[in-house]
Motif scaffolding. Structure first.
Motif, PDB file in Angstrom:
ATOM      1  N   TYR A  44     -36.644  27.400  -4.125  1.00 20.89           N
ATOM      2  CA  TYR A  44     -38.042  27.116  -4.464  1.00 20.89           C
ATOM      3  C   TYR A  44     -38.863  26.844  -3.206  1.00 20.89           C
ATOM      4  O   TYR A  44     -40.001  27.300  -3.085  1.00 20.89           O
ATOM      5  CB  TYR A  44     -38.116  25.921  -5.410  1.00 20.89           C
ATOM      6  CG  TYR A  44     -39.517  25.639  -5.904  1.00 20.89           C
ATOM      7  CD1 TYR A  44     -40.158  26.516  -6.777  1.00 20.89           C
ATOM      8  CD2 TYR A  44     -40.206  24.498  -5.490  1.00 20.89           C
ATOM      9  CE1 TYR A  44     -41.444  26.264  -7.232  1.00 20.89           C
ATOM     10  CE2 TYR A  44     -41.491  24.241  -5.934  1.00 20.89           C
ATOM     11  CZ  TYR A  44     -42.107  25.119  -6.812  1.00 20.89           C
ATOM     12  OH  TYR A  44     -43.376  24.876  -7.248  1.00 20.89           O
ATOM     13  N   LYS A  77     -43.243  31.092   1.436  1.00 22.21           N
ATOM     14  CA  LYS A  77     -43.613  32.513   1.499  1.00 22.21           C
ATOM     15  C   LYS A  77     -44.921  32.767   0.757  1.00 22.21           C
ATOM     16  O   LYS A  77     -45.799  33.501   1.230  1.00 22.21           O
ATOM     17  CB  LYS A  77     -42.493  33.363   0.916  1.00 22.21           C
ATOM     18  CG  LYS A  77     -42.732  34.864   1.014  1.00 22.21           C
ATOM     19  CD  LYS A  77     -41.550  35.638   0.451  1.00 22.21           C
ATOM     20  CE  LYS A  77     -41.785  37.134   0.548  1.00 22.21           C
ATOM     21  NZ  LYS A  77     -40.619  37.898  -0.011  1.00 22.21           N
ATOM     22  N   TYR A  78     -45.078  32.152  -0.397  1.00 24.26           N
ATOM     23  CA  TYR A  78     -46.275  32.337  -1.222  1.00 24.26           C
ATOM     24  C   TYR A  78     -47.527  31.881  -0.483  1.00 24.26           C
ATOM     25  O   TYR A  78     -48.572  32.527  -0.528  1.00 24.26           O
ATOM     26  CB  TYR A  78     -46.106  31.566  -2.528  1.00 24.26           C
ATOM     27  CG  TYR A  78     -47.275  31.672  -3.473  1.00 24.26           C
ATOM     28  CD1 TYR A  78     -47.407  32.759  -4.345  1.00 24.26           C
ATOM     29  CD2 TYR A  78     -48.250  30.676  -3.513  1.00 24.26           C
ATOM     30  CE1 TYR A  78     -48.476  32.854  -5.219  1.00 24.26           C
ATOM     31  CE2 TYR A  78     -49.326  30.764  -4.383  1.00 24.26           C
ATOM     32  CZ  TYR A  78     -49.435  31.851  -5.237  1.00 24.26           C
ATOM     33  OH  TYR A  78     -50.506  31.941  -6.097  1.00 24.26           O
ATOM     34  N   LYS A 126     -38.328  27.946  -0.132  1.00 19.12           N
ATOM     35  CA  LYS A 126     -38.541  29.208   0.585  1.00 19.12           C
ATOM     36  C   LYS A 126     -39.603  30.054  -0.111  1.00 19.12           C
ATOM     37  O   LYS A 126     -40.467  30.642   0.551  1.00 19.12           O
ATOM     38  CB  LYS A 126     -37.224  29.978   0.674  1.00 19.12           C
ATOM     39  CG  LYS A 126     -36.202  29.357   1.613  1.00 19.12           C
ATOM     40  CD  LYS A 126     -34.896  30.132   1.594  1.00 19.12           C
ATOM     41  CE  LYS A 126     -33.862  29.495   2.514  1.00 19.12           C
ATOM     42  NZ  LYS A 126     -32.552  30.204   2.458  1.00 19.12           N
ATOM     43  N   ASP A 127     -39.543  30.114  -1.437  1.00 14.73           N
ATOM     44  CA  ASP A 127     -40.537  30.888  -2.190  1.00 14.73           C
ATOM     45  C   ASP A 127     -41.928  30.296  -2.033  1.00 14.73           C
ATOM     46  O   ASP A 127     -42.918  31.020  -1.892  1.00 14.73           O
ATOM     47  CB  ASP A 127     -40.161  30.929  -3.673  1.00 14.73           C
ATOM     48  CG  ASP A 127     -38.957  31.815  -3.947  1.00 14.73           C
ATOM     49  OD1 ASP A 127     -38.573  32.577  -3.052  1.00 14.73           O
ATOM     50  OD2 ASP A 127     -38.396  31.719  -5.061  1.00 14.73           O
ATOM     51  N   ARG A 178     -48.052  32.029 -11.260  1.00 15.42           N
ATOM     52  CA  ARG A 178     -47.177  33.104 -11.753  1.00 15.42           C
ATOM     53  C   ARG A 178     -47.999  34.167 -12.487  1.00 15.42           C
ATOM     54  O   ARG A 178     -48.976  33.854 -13.140  1.00 15.42           O
ATOM     55  CB  ARG A 178     -46.118  32.513 -12.685  1.00 15.42           C
ATOM     56  CG  ARG A 178     -45.237  31.450 -12.014  1.00 15.42           C
ATOM     57  CD  ARG A 178     -44.380  32.052 -10.928  1.00 15.42           C
ATOM     58  NE  ARG A 178     -43.437  31.064 -10.378  1.00 15.42           N
ATOM     59  CZ  ARG A 178     -42.591  31.327  -9.412  1.00 15.42           C
ATOM     60  NH1 ARG A 178     -42.559  32.549  -8.859  1.00 15.42           N
ATOM     61  NH2 ARG A 178     -41.789  30.398  -8.946  1.00 15.42           N
TER      62      ARG A 178
END
Length: 237
Positions: A197, A203-204, A199-200, A237
Motif C-alpha cells: 500500500y 507511486k500514485y 509503494k502504491d 479508485r
C-alpha cells in the motif's frame, strides 16, 4: 541506558484525558546526551481556558487564538518524535493525553520511554517531594517558566541527565526505556500489506520515499502512510 530520546510535556485544561484538552505541547530532542531540536506549539481548545488554568500555566485565550489546526500540531509532534523513545516527569499522564489525540486523528503513537518521577521515587527516597520543582531545586536547575510545556520538558531532560550521572552505574535498569503501554516494547516489521500500500500510495502521488520500505517497522510504515494521506490525500479508485 537511554541516551537519545524526546522529552516532552503538555499543558492541559484539566486532569482527565477523556474530558479535558491539550493547550500546549513542548518537547526537546536529545541525541547522545545533547539537545538537537525543540518543539513548542499551542493548541486551541474547544472551550475557553478557565481562570484557574490561566493562573497555573500562564496561558490565556489570546495566546491560543491563532494556534494551528489541532490535527496539524499533533501530526507535526508525532513526526518530531519519529521512533525515538520518550522521556517525561509522570509521563503516563502526558502519554495518555497524546494517545487519545493521536487515535482521534488515526495516527499511531505506541512508544517506549522513561519516567523521571519513577526514578526519583527510588533514588531520592530522602526528599520530601519528588515534584519537578523540588528536583530542580535539588539539582540546582533553573526553570525560568515552570508550568510551560517547553521549559518543563527541558528541565526534565536536565534532571534525567543529572540522575543518570549519579545513579546510572548503580541502577542502570532504571534508565532503560520500556513500553509505555506495559511491558517491553517489541519491534514488529511492516506487514506485506503495508509495504504494498505504501509503494502504491507513493507511486500514485509521485513521491520518492526516503526510506527502504522493506526495512520499515510496522509503526514506521503506519506513520508514513498516515503522513502521505494527511498531506496529499487518499488514492482515488
Amino acid at each position: 541506558m537511554m541516551t537519545s530520546y524526546v522529552c516532552f510535556d503538555l499543558e492541559t485544561t484539566g486532569l482527565s484525558p477523556d474530558k479535558d484538552e491539550i493547550i500546549e505541547i513542548g518537547g526537546v530532542k536529545v541525541e547522545e546526551g545533547k539537545v538537537t531540536d525543540r518543539f513548542s506549539r499551542f493548541i486551541k481548545p474547544t472551550s475557553p481556558i478557565s481562570d484557574r488554568v490561566r493562573q497555573i500555566t500562564g496561558i490565556d485565550n489570546d495566546m491560543v487564538a491563532e494556534a494551528l489546526p489541532t490535527e496539524e500540531v499533533i501530526f507535526d509532534f508525532i513526526e518530531f518524535c519519529k521512533d525515538q523513545p520518550l522521556l517525561g516527569h509522570n509521563i503516563s499522564f502526558d502519554y495518555r493525553f497524546m494517545k487519545r489525540y493521536a487515535a482521534k486523528y488515526y495516527m499511531p503513537f505506541e512508544k517506549a520511554g522513561v519516567d523521571t518521577l519513577k526514578i526519583a521515587r527510588i533514588v531520592h527516597k530522602d526528599l520530601p517531594s519528588r515534584s519537578l520543582g523540588s528536583l530542580c531545586d535539588h539539582y540546582q536547575i533553573i526553570n525560568p517558566s515552570a508550568h510551560r510545556a517547553y521549559h518543563d520538558a527541558l528541565a526534565t531532560a536536565k534532571i534525567y541527565q543529572s540522575m543518570k550521572h549519579y545513579f546510572g552505574k548503580e541502577r542502570p535498569e532504571l534508565f532503560e526505556a520500556i513500553s509505555l503501554d506495559g511491558g517491553r516494547k517489541k519491534i514488529q516489521p511492516a506487514t506485506a500489506r503495508q509495504k504494498v500500500y505504501l509503494k502504491d500510495l507513493a507511486k500514485y502521488h509521485k513521491i520518492k520515499l526516503s526510506n527502504d520500505v522493506d526495512t520499515l517497522t510496522r509503526s514506521e510504515a503506519s506513520r508514513m502512510i498516515d503522513g502521505i494521506i494527511f498531506r496529499f490525500g487518499r488514492m482515488l479508485r
